[in-house]
Enzyme design. Sequence first.
Site, PDB file in Angstrom:
ATOM      1  N   GLY A  75     -17.509   4.205  13.260  1.00  0.00           N
ATOM      2  CA  GLY A  75     -18.375   3.095  12.880  1.00  0.00           C
ATOM      3  C   GLY A  75     -19.386   2.814  13.968  1.00  0.00           C
ATOM      4  N   ASP A  76     -19.417   1.566  14.425  1.00  0.00           N
ATOM      5  CA  ASP A  76     -20.335   1.188  15.507  1.00  0.00           C
ATOM      6  C   ASP A  76     -19.572   0.887  16.785  1.00  0.00           C
ATOM      7  OD1 ASP A  76     -19.231  -1.081  14.290  1.00  0.00           O
ATOM      8  OD2 ASP A  76     -20.842  -2.354  15.009  1.00  0.00           O
TER       9      ASP A  76
END
Length: 196
Positions: A75-76
């Site tokens: 993801g981030d």
Amino acid sequence: GLPNRAFLMERLGHAVEYAKRREDYHFAVLFLDFDRFKVINDSLGHTAGDELLVAVAERLQTCLRQVDAVARLGGDEFALLLDDIQGLQDATMVAGRIQASLGNSFTVQGQEVFITASIGIALSDSGYDRPEDVPRDADIGMYRAKTLGKARFEVFDTAMHMRTLESLQLEMDLRRALERRELRVLGADKRAAGRQ
């Protein structure tokens, strides 16, 4: 183009073992999560979000030395291993450099985008025996940074871990109490009594 969690854990394994043998050797892990990244994906689309992550990864690498490592965990979320540092001041200086670097806008699909990160820092001074405990603690520090207002960094301490364990225990106790029907609402009885 960044290494993954497996690479990070391998490097951390070496760092943990080296720290056990050398008192003068220190390392830190910084755990980064971008604040409100979902808004970018939802408004500009996932392709723009991916483009932004590539640009962020390039900026993160400019904040590090060659001996350090940055990995994308998913993801981030990113983790950085700061190898052979003097101590806390070096780690917080890098975190500050990252925050300053992210303060400059990014251009994504012709649009100017600003992003901030919450960063947790775990230092080898805690005397880790297992490499997997280091990013866990840096992650706890990152969530503390988010709780305190985002766009900041927090250094992990054992009190944070204790609060996390206590919170987990409370959640499990409440779930069991609900399943066993050990809870009841008292305020409703008073309102009903007042209507009679």
